[in-house]
Design an enzyme around this catalytic site. Sequence first.
Site, PDB file in Angstrom:
ATOM      1  N   LEU A 126       0.582   0.414  -1.469  1.00  0.00           N
ATOM      2  CA  LEU A 126       0.430  -0.584  -0.408  1.00  0.00           C
ATOM      3  C   LEU A 126       0.396  -1.922  -1.122  1.00  0.00           C
ATOM      4  CD1 LEU A 126      -2.362   0.936   1.898  1.00  0.00           C
ATOM      5  CD2 LEU A 126       0.082   0.766   2.387  1.00  0.00           C
ATOM      6  N   ASP A 127       1.042  -2.939  -0.555  1.00  0.00           N
ATOM      7  CA  ASP A 127       0.995  -4.227  -1.245  1.00  0.00           C
ATOM      8  C   ASP A 127      -0.404  -4.826  -1.114  1.00  0.00           C
ATOM      9  OD1 ASP A 127       1.012  -6.201   1.003  1.00  0.00           O
ATOM     10  OD2 ASP A 127       2.958  -5.298   1.431  1.00  0.00           O
TER      11      ASP A 127
END
Length: 248
Positions: free
Chosen positions: A101-102
């Site tokens: 996930l960023d």
Amino acid sequence: MTLSRYLVALGYGTRKEAERIVRQRRVTTFAGAVLRDTDAYVHADVRVDGTPLDAPPGSVILLHKPVGYVCSLNDRPPMMYELLPASYPKRTAVMASIGRLDADTSGLLLITDDGPLNHLLASPKSHVPKHYAMTLAEPLRGDEADLLASGTLLLKGETTPLLPALFTATGERSAEVTISEGRYHQVRRMMAAIGNHVHALQRVAIGPLALANLAVGTWRLLDAGEIHTLRTAALECKALAKAKASRE
Ligand code: URA
């Protein structure tokens, strides 16, 4: 596995440190019997300082990643590992996130030392659905679901169209989307490609597994049934995608 090897595998220290912990009589059974033999085969109910041992090899963690934490060692800290017990980065089999996930995205992140399971779920061929909730900068126009379902949408700088995604408006500036790929910053870039901007993004489910009401920044271990369900779902998605590709 012998007791000292097992302690090393779980990140309790080097071989020497593990042997010291045993010598210091800190390793016991649940009932309190001191375990002295570092070469004895380990069994289920071992404790260190009265606390059950960390999760055994092959475990899967479900973390509610907060905004601001990164998944990759190459990114700027804080890292997701800071939310896990201190011994985890020291385990001999690396606990790695399944996909990423960023930093600006929160939500469901799976972490495991089971390499084949990680590959099965993260591989572009597996097509396990990932479900996101988002808030947007611009009001929805009404054509987003059709554009994202078309299977023709191109992300900036790419030449292969996105697979169809399921988009549902949940408010004037909020929506949910289910994607079956894992391209770099895919949801943010998808929304940019159709003229909007994602303000906040949260992953709420991967396949059959939902974030539910796990508090942000906390984690739990999946039980054997959940791991089995996840693996089965991934194998089914992969087989379906393969069958579809061979028909086309
Ligand atoms: N899409 C994004 O844009 N970011 C993520 O972290 C995951 C999917």
